[in-house]
Design an enzyme around this catalytic site. Structure first.
Site, mmCIF file in Angstrom:
data_model
loop_
_atom_site.group_PDB
_atom_site.id
_atom_site.type_symbol
_atom_site.label_atom_id
_atom_site.label_comp_id
_atom_site.label_asym_id
_atom_site.label_seq_id
_atom_site.Cartn_x
_atom_site.Cartn_y
_atom_site.Cartn_z
ATOM 1 C CG ASP A 14 -0.331 4.573 1.388
ATOM 2 O OD1 ASP A 14 0.137 5.135 2.389
ATOM 3 O OD2 ASP A 14 -1.433 3.990 1.394
ATOM 4 C CG ASP A 55 -1.513 0.659 3.161
ATOM 5 O OD1 ASP A 55 -2.059 1.538 3.860
ATOM 6 O OD2 ASP A 55 -2.097 0.077 2.232
ATOM 7 C CG HIS A 57 -1.666 -3.720 5.595
ATOM 8 N ND1 HIS A 57 -2.467 -2.838 6.272
ATOM 9 C CD2 HIS A 57 -1.825 -3.435 4.267
ATOM 10 C CE1 HIS A 57 -3.096 -2.058 5.411
ATOM 11 N NE2 HIS A 57 -2.711 -2.392 4.194
ATOM 12 C CB SER A 63 -7.386 -5.123 3.409
ATOM 13 O OG SER A 63 -5.967 -5.234 3.437
ATOM 14 C CG HIS A 104 -1.284 -4.438 -0.153
ATOM 15 N ND1 HIS A 104 -2.514 -5.055 -0.012
ATOM 16 C CD2 HIS A 104 -1.427 -3.206 0.415
ATOM 17 C CE1 HIS A 104 -3.353 -4.237 0.588
ATOM 18 N NE2 HIS A 104 -2.726 -3.110 0.873
ATOM 19 C CE LYS A 129 -2.305 5.100 4.432
ATOM 20 N NZ LYS A 129 -3.071 4.009 3.814
ATOM 21 C CD GLU A 136 -8.024 -1.453 3.849
ATOM 22 O OE1 GLU A 136 -7.015 -0.993 4.426
ATOM 23 O OE2 GLU A 136 -7.966 -2.354 3.003
ATOM 24 C CB ALA A 173 -4.422 4.136 -5.545
ATOM 25 C CB CYS A 177 -4.618 5.566 0.227
ATOM 26 S SG CYS A 177 -4.775 3.835 0.759
#
Length: 227
Positions: A14, A55, A57, A63, A104, A129, A136, A173, A177
């Site tokens: 990420d 990520d 989304h 989330s 985000h 993902k 989540e 982070a 993750c």
């Protein structure tokens, strides 16, 4: 590194604009500072696979705090401070509580892109993902829901198809993750290492405790001198 039974992969978790200062929607402190080290690792011929995760989304992702209302105050829930309960869409008895975040890494937005400084030409694969709006997904492997499994990215199958034995994890982070990816890599049977210099935490003050818990589950911190 000459052992024919040693086939390592590098997972770059990420490294996206929304997770990096100065303009990210969910910036990890000093998140951009690890890019030179990650690029050095990407340049090494040691790794048989070099996989970036993103990520990715949808706007209605569970989330995002903005997608939830406090039933007492009838106001929008607050990122970082409030939580929500996530239920397995295939098994209502399986639930867990998760922290809520600012919007985000929404699909196809600039914030979801890998940082331009990252040596993406060295990557062999990119995995997206967190695409299911109902769950989540911190881990690059799958969501925490197991009975039945929800949102498997196919990462474990990819690693096995290339005979990978060891996994090295960097990125953002550390306390979310990266940690969940490392723990799931251990659970999938890979010898797993977090390169501590190549990650940063959302909550730096809590990283020590997270690290101890992660080590207790079998993943190991190393420095780059071990590579």
């Amino acid at each position: 590194m000459t052992n024919p039974g040693f086939r390592p992969a590098l997972l770059v978790v990420d490294m996206q604009e929304d997770f990096c200062p100065p303009n990210g929607a969910l910036p990890v402190p000093e998140g951009r500072s690890i890019i030179p080290l990650i690029n050095t690792l990407l340049s090494l011929p040691t790794f048989h696979l070099k996989i970036a995760t993103k990520d990715w989304h949808p706007p209605d992702h569970i989330s995002f705090a903005s997608n939830h209302t406090n039933t007492t105050t009838h106001t929008t829930k607050r990122p970082f401070l409030d939580t929500t309960t996530i239920t397995n869409p295939h098994n209502p008895s399986e639930t867990y509580t998760t922290r809520l975040w600012p919007v985000h890494c929404v699909q196809s937005t600039p914030g979801a892109s890998l940082v331009p400084e990252l040596a993406t030409a060295q990557l062999t694969h990119t995995i997206e993902k967190g695409q299911d709006p109902r769950v989540e997904m911190y881990s690059a492997f799958y969501s925490p829901l197991k009975d039945p499994r929800v949102s498997d990215s196919g990462l474990a199958a990819l690693l096995r198809s290339h005979g990978i034995t060891h996994v090295y994890v960097v990125g953002l982070a550390a306390d979310y993750c990266v940690r969940c990816t490392a723990e799931d890599a251990v659970a999938e049977g890979f010898e797993t290492y977090v390169v501590e210099e190549g990650t940063r935490a959302v909550d730096p003050g809590l990283w020590g405790g997270c690290k101890a818990e992660m080590v207790g589950k079998g993943s190991v911190e190393v420095d780059t001198g071990s590579l």
